[in-house]
Write an enzyme that holds these catalytic residues in place. Structure first.
Site, PDB file in Angstrom:
ATOM      1  N   GLU A  50       2.501 -23.078 -40.046  1.00 48.96           N
ATOM      2  CA  GLU A  50       3.853 -23.182 -40.582  1.00 48.96           C
ATOM      3  C   GLU A  50       4.664 -24.193 -39.788  1.00 48.96           C
ATOM      4  O   GLU A  50       4.633 -24.231 -38.556  1.00 48.96           O
ATOM      5  CB  GLU A  50       4.561 -21.823 -40.646  1.00 48.96           C
ATOM      6  CG  GLU A  50       5.830 -21.839 -41.485  1.00 48.96           C
ATOM      7  CD  GLU A  50       5.617 -22.375 -42.909  1.00 48.96           C
ATOM      8  OE1 GLU A  50       5.583 -23.602 -43.086  1.00 48.96           O
ATOM      9  OE2 GLU A  50       5.462 -21.548 -43.839  1.00 48.96           O
ATOM     10  N   ASP A  67       4.878 -21.526 -48.169  1.00 49.37           N
ATOM     11  CA  ASP A  67       6.074 -21.509 -49.002  1.00 49.37           C
ATOM     12  C   ASP A  67       5.775 -21.958 -50.429  1.00 49.37           C
ATOM     13  O   ASP A  67       6.660 -22.334 -51.174  1.00 49.37           O
ATOM     14  CB  ASP A  67       7.176 -22.372 -48.389  1.00 49.37           C
ATOM     15  CG  ASP A  67       6.743 -23.832 -48.202  1.00 49.37           C
ATOM     16  OD1 ASP A  67       5.614 -24.177 -48.605  1.00 49.37           O
ATOM     17  OD2 ASP A  67       7.534 -24.618 -47.638  1.00 49.37           O
TER      18      ASP A  67
END
Length: 478
Positions: A365, A441
């Site tokens: 991430e 995401d």
């Protein structure tokens, strides 16, 4: 009472001393057929499978012994327990496979170490203390068993059997091409055809085997089909349906992602036709709050079989763990393999890569990491170019992540990075959504090919990963 034993040992087409022998037992007629197969071999290690068929009276509790002839050692074993003293090995039944009925069989497998110069098969075996040497004519009451070493081949120990034996069991095992457990005989994936919106599951030709592609070919004849679900082969049932989308909306209804074209990636595995998953931009699969998935700083291992044939630089062709919210919840909240030509830090932090890829990277991430400082700087890692690639990542959650790659059709593994986590990523805060084809995401611009993969609890050992690589090579992708 006379008892009969048959031993057939398969490895490099060599038979161990003998075949049928006579031994004395006090109470029961006994006979057995043993297949010992070296299923894979790599520098310093090997895998073997053993099948024991009972030709005599029922056995309640068994003990198989042999002596290695060249200093080999057993390093891990499944479907039983073992002891080794010097060269002498004894394997004892597990609680669930103690009984062998007449005409039945029991199987176990193991990984071993060898000296890279000689790995001969054992010269003799004993079962419950009865030696198996010499020959004898069997009595009329019993059919003579075959000494053909291929007559009862042991079932292959597949990737997730090997992970479990190494103490790092799979919590998710996904493939459209083959079984990842030797005993698995369920569905691999689900397809939906366009003509009438009907669904069907594609399973296996046999337990522990490869996909029955004829099911798809028949069902999808004269129309198109979409892969709508990839089944998890573990008992957790962490199946991967088409993702509902996320922060980055997919191109499907209400912002969902799309399923892959079921016919787009035909291949062969073990000489049989199968289909992979061709992830084009917008395709994504995901299950949230996956059962028994590692979370937080719990260690995790991942591998997948992909290809250098179809890649790009965009985010993200991932397989691994991400956020349950399908949004970016901060550094260290996901742990996944990213595969492609992305040089994230070159694009966003003026930290260019050496080489053009594709590479195996860690999507943790807010960064797709080649090393703990970001971009690849190793001229020996300028790109990986194989039709079938094995890509690996593992993360102990606090102090180490490791990247590996290999040719999925031959050879071993290369480790381009193993070391500290990036600054700000220790401890990890991994969440329990399992994903394929997108970022955490739902960034869905990446592309790639997926054939199989697994996610484990724990930090797999190098020996375990080497053995899984060997089992992948033995699967014979083409």
């Amino acid at each position: 009472m006379k008892t009969r034993w048959v031993v057939a040992v398969a490895a490099a087409s060599v038979l161990a001393a003998g075949g049928i022998v006579t031994a004395t037992a006090a109470h029961a007629a006994a006979g057995c057929h043993v297949d010992y197969t070296i299923s894979s071999q790599w520098p310093g290690g090997f895998g073997a499978g053993v099948s024991v068929s009972n030709l005599g009276d029922p056995v309640d509790g068994w003990r198989l012994s042999w002596t290695f002839g060249a200093g080999q050692t057993v390093t891990q074993l499944w479907n039983g327990s073992y002891t080794q003293s010097g060269a002498a090995v004894t394997v004892t039944n597990a609680t669930y496979n103690a009984g062998i009925p007449t005409g039945g069989s029991v199987n176990f497998g193991f990984n071993g170490a060898w000296n890279n110069s000689s790995n001969p098969i054992p010269a003799a075996f004993t079962l419950n203390g009865v030696a198996c040497t010499g020959t004898v004519t069997p009595s009329p009451s019993t059919t003579t068993p075959s000494s053909d070493p291929s007559s009862t081949p042991p079932p292959a120990q597949q990737s997730c059997d090997i992970y479990a034996a190494g103490g790092t069991p799979c919590i998710g095992a996904h493939s459209t091409t083959r079984a990842l457990f030797g005993a698995y005989n369920g569905p691999l994936y689900q397809v939906q055809r366009a003509s009438d919106k009907a669904y069907t599951n594609v399973g296996l030709l046999s337990a522990g085997g490869v996909a029955n592609a004829a099911t798809q070919d028949s069902f999808c004849a004269n129309t198109t089909c979409t892969i709508t679900k990839i089944y998890d082969q573990t008992a957790n049932h962490n199946d991967l349906p088409i993702s509902w989308g996320g922060l980055w909306k997919g191109p499907g209804p209400n912002g969902a992602d799309l399923g892959a074209d079921a016919k787009a990636l035909p291949i062969t595995v073990g000489g049989h036709k199968a289909y992979g998953v061709k992830v084009t931009p917008g395709v994504g699969y995901r299950v949230d709050n996956a059962k028994n998935a590692p979370t937080g700083s719990q260690p995790e291992g991942i591998y997948m079989i992909t290809s250098s044939n179809y890649v790009n630089q965009w985010c993200c062709f991932d397989y691994g763990s991400g956020e349950n919210s399908h949004t970016d919840t901060g550094n260290a909240t996901m742990n996944a393999i990213e595969w492609g030509t992305a040089c994230w830090f070159g694009d966003w932090a003026n930290n260019p890569c050496v080489g053009t890829g594709p590479w195996v990277e860690a999507d943790l991430e807010n960064g797709m990491y080649h090393t703990n400082t970001g971009s690849n700087k190793d001229p020996n890692n300028s790109g990986v170019h194989f039709p079938f690639v094995s890509a690996w990542e593992k993360n102990n959650g606090t102090s180490n992540f490791t990247l590996k790659y290999g040719n999925a059709t031959s050879g071993g593994l290369t480790t381009p990075y193993s070391g500290a986590l990036p600054r700000g990523y220790s401890p990890m805060k991994t969440e329990s959504s399992l994903l394929l084809g997108t970022g955490g995401d739902n960034s869905h611009s990446g592309q790639g090919e997926f054939f199989e993969g697994a996610i484990t609890t724990g930090f797999p050992t190098d020996a375990t990963e080497n053995a899984v690589q060997a089992s992948v090579v033995a699967a014979a992708y083409h």
